[in-house]
Scaffold this active site. Structure first.
Site, short mmCIF file in Angstrom:
data_model
loop_
_atom_site.label_atom_id
_atom_site.label_comp_id
_atom_site.label_asym_id
_atom_site.label_seq_id
_atom_site.Cartn_x
_atom_site.Cartn_y
_atom_site.Cartn_z
CD GLU A 69 -0.11 109.26 47.21
OE1 GLU A 69 0.25 108.85 46.02
OE2 GLU A 69 0.01 108.52 48.20
CB VAL B 125 7.21 82.95 57.53
CG1 VAL B 125 8.45 82.25 57.04
CG2 VAL B 125 6.11 82.47 56.45
N GLY C 243 3.48 85.90 51.39
CA GLY C 243 2.94 87.09 51.19
C GLY C 243 1.95 87.56 50.14
N GLY D 230 0.72 90.20 48.92
CA GLY D 230 0.60 91.68 48.17
C GLY D 230 0.69 91.34 46.74
CG PHE D 231 0.29 95.11 44.22
CD1 PHE D 231 -1.00 95.08 43.53
CD2 PHE D 231 0.40 96.07 45.17
CE1 PHE D 231 -1.73 95.91 43.77
CE2 PHE D 231 -0.27 97.02 45.52
CZ PHE D 231 -1.63 96.94 44.66
N GLY D 232 3.08 91.26 44.52
CA GLY D 232 4.11 90.30 44.10
C GLY D 232 3.48 89.10 44.34
CB ALA E 263 1.72 98.35 43.09
#
Lengths: 446, 446
Positions: free
Chosen positions: B177, B86, B18, B20-22, B322
């Site tokens: 939002e 995966v 992944g 992403g942010f992590g 995040a």
């Protein structure tokens, strides 16, 4: 249907089919005339087509080169914009058939553009997509970026080499721009991003059946363009006619070229709407218009832009360029304005004022023919840049594109390297085209 | 497969699933460690998910909130990026199965995120798409813009009203939002562009089953957010549980709401990859991790971000934000670095340092909770703007987004009003989803 909504409005109804450069020029030219204008397009956006290759090559975002037609014309009170697909024209009844129902007109301007043609080989379309709209550009961007990814994942050297071979068919301005931008993408933008492949080892081949590229330019500029392309690493192969295209490559002349990605920039044909009119078309499916751009026997119907075959003084058709369409649009708006006040009895003849043409090849590389002046290299590139930014349809796009270019120029990066949609093809599989590739098979439409 | 390419490399292999942010935080945290890092993602780009709703509402382009993962990590020499899906994890054999073959690891960090869930009503997905990736955002943008076009073309008042009714299900930050941006789009951006409809007459309804929106915030901020939404024209309906969703609207509580466009912001569930692990998951399908974020019995495997259920001191799971993922990524990189040098015997415990949370509602309207400080209105909005721009992944995106916002703020225009792809739906037909709507049905994947 459109007629009904304006009720007893007695103003003549001018219907414009197509929101490209030509259609917008007509609509704008009638902004303060006592008519009501309806502009029909099957897309909601005007497209700045000269920069479409930049979207295909991940340099710009789709929105950077587009503007909603509604927003472009929102301040023009006598004009409405409808998203509609035109299915046919009944010239005798002065009526269009659309997916919204019938639309009656007093004046009709057909500006529905052109679409890619594979010259009867429609089966080539899925292996060699053309570049006419944003969906095409996103599809090509997907294929090009996915090819580098596939090469990175491929242990077999032959298959890896095939993934890294890109063939552009057609040596006109679009083909030259695509090939140049592709070579730059591989050699600068992607250069450091992979671990197993060297993107700079990618082969970009530009194939053309004629004896030189950029035939619309002088021989000197052709040669200069070829030299600049070769300096970028593009292999320029002229005199090579394509005989077959398949999923693994193509046959051109007697030669087999294994290629994972093939792009088609070899031919366009007038909008299929032309074929529904029952009027004479030229070989490229364009409407043969009278010198005032009207249809024979129908002084109230005009055809302009890429959809029209308008001959210059030497009897050659005008090229499919934005300035031609814009000048024709302004001209037709003038003819309609004159007709509204009963003037003149004999119509003027459209004359194209050629201010020059140019093709860009890459960073600091281009060719330009401005009257007798011929420019190459940085001067041509800078002129190209300035003119294209000036012509972008609204301020925001201009600023964003300028910023993107300055950023790319100094950093050798590109901002829109997105693989969206169905993701990567698995193993040897190719991604399915995101839209029907043969635009012309979609029925008549603007 | 990945193992083979680095040959006899003796450095431990850290595999991150992944981008992403992590995942990016882990990879960056290991930049100068004696390991080789392989980051797998099935997309080629990192996505700045907090701004995804801006793409859905035509304010930003997809490329403005994305960056190629390769480019982000290109300078990090011990790291390779692979586009791969995966399919499963063999924890005992320390091996992933992917569409590229098997990948062996010494350390594994799972950061595959979350996807939308319709709580067992998968048939709702096609009528009420969720918002988790760029394809979702483009699909929603398409539906929203096409709804106004359909209303413009619709003569029947009831059907027209249905086209102009938008329901957002779910009163969390994403729902708030979306609803706020939708109301602004209708009331300012589109206000002058149509001739038959008044876009400002569009109804935007925010539906939530709980007793207030933004439950993660204080009651005061909830109330402030609802008031700001109502000032924008959004109808906020709490305590209304959705019972049925179909092509023409929804049933919520005892009420039938006819709506042409329904958006789903009501629930997410951990990546389906979690379900292949055979470890305990929480109710939301997230992996129940140990205090050091590792899997029970597998100190070499970690799970972070939206895919993990990490409990705070009060025993509640940390929110899917995040900052949580980034702090967890940096934490796990530290644990791996310590383990490489044999330290320490007992692992530290991850603690989230909550610097605050915020939700934006519209132009100059937001709510923010920064420790004990609560902000609303312009102050909260400005804080939100500054923080989101600061966190954008690279300089170019930051500048482009800032420019777009300044431009939108002063002109009330939006730059990305594009309807691409299959074009407009015909008559009463709805556009087909551009991608499979239930992400979770796609099999395990990052």
């Amino acid at each position: 249907m459109t007629g009904s909504t304006t009720g007893a409005d007695a103003r003549p109804h001018v219907v414009v089919v197509g929101g490209g450069f030509g259609g917008l020029a007509v609509a704008r030219g009638l902004a303060s005339s006592p008519v009501r204008v309806t502009l029909l397009d099957r897309k909601n956006h005007h497209l700045f087509q000269p920069l479409l290759y930049q979207v295909a090559m991940a340099g710009l975002s789709p929105a950077d080169i587009s503007a909603p037609i509604r927003a472009v014309l929102s301040a023009q009170e006598n004009t409405q914009v409808l998203l509609a697909t035109v299915e046919g024209v009944d010239l005798a009844a002065r009526r269009l058939t659309t997916d919204l129902g019938a639309v009656e007109y007093d004046y009709l301007i057909l500006a529905a553009g052109a679409c890619s043609t594979w010259f009867g080989h429609d089966d080539w379309a899925r292996h060699a997509p053309g570049l006419k709209d944003l969906d095409d550009a996103i599809e090509i961007r997907h294929r090009v970026l996915a090819a580098f990814e596939a090469a990175e994942r491929e242990p077999d050297p032959a298959r890896r080499a095939r993934h890294l071979t890109f063939v552009v068919i057609g040596g006109g301005p679009t083909g030259v721009e695509l090939a140049g931008a592709l070579a730059e993408l591989a050699r600068t933008v992607l250069a450091r991003d992979f671990r197993r492949i060297d993107p700079a080892s990618a082969r970009v081949v530009l194939v053309d059946g004629g004896n030189r590229i950029l035939q619309a330019f002088s021989e000197d500029l052709s040669a200069a363009a070829a030299a600049q392309l070769e300096r970028l690493g593009v292999v320029v192969r002229t005199g090579l006619r394509v005989a077959a295209v398949d999923a693994d490559g193509l046959t051109a002349g007697d030669e087999r070229i294994e290629a994972g990605t093939i792009l088609w920039a070899a031919g366009v044909v007038g909008s299929p709407l032309a074929r529904t009119l029952g009027v004479p078309l030229d070989r490229a499916g364009r409407v043969c218009v009278l010198p005032d751009l009207s249809l024979p026997g129908h002084p109230e119907v005009f055809c302009i832009g890429d959809m029209a075959a308008c001959l210059d003084d030497a009897g050659a058709p005008l090229p499919g360029l934005a300035p031609v369409a814009m000048q024709q649009g302004r001209f037709v708006a003038g003819v309609v304005r004159d007709a509204l006040v009963g003037l003149p009895l004999s119509r003027p003849r459209f004359r194209y004022r050629d201010k020059g043409s140019m093709a860009t090849i890459g960073r600091s590389a281009a060719v330009a023919q401005l009257g007798r002046l011929e420019l190459t290299g940085f001067a041509a590139w800078f002129a190209w840049l300035a003119i294209h930014i000036l012509f972008l349809i609204d301020f925001r796009n201009r600023a964003v594109v300028l910023f993107n270019w300055i950023w790319s120029y100094f950093t050798y990066k590109r901002g829109a390297r997105l693989i969206t949609g169905s993701g990567l093809p698995r193993a040897a599989e190719r991604p399915p085209p995101s839209t029907e590739r043969d635009d012309c098979a979609n029925g008549a439409a603007p």
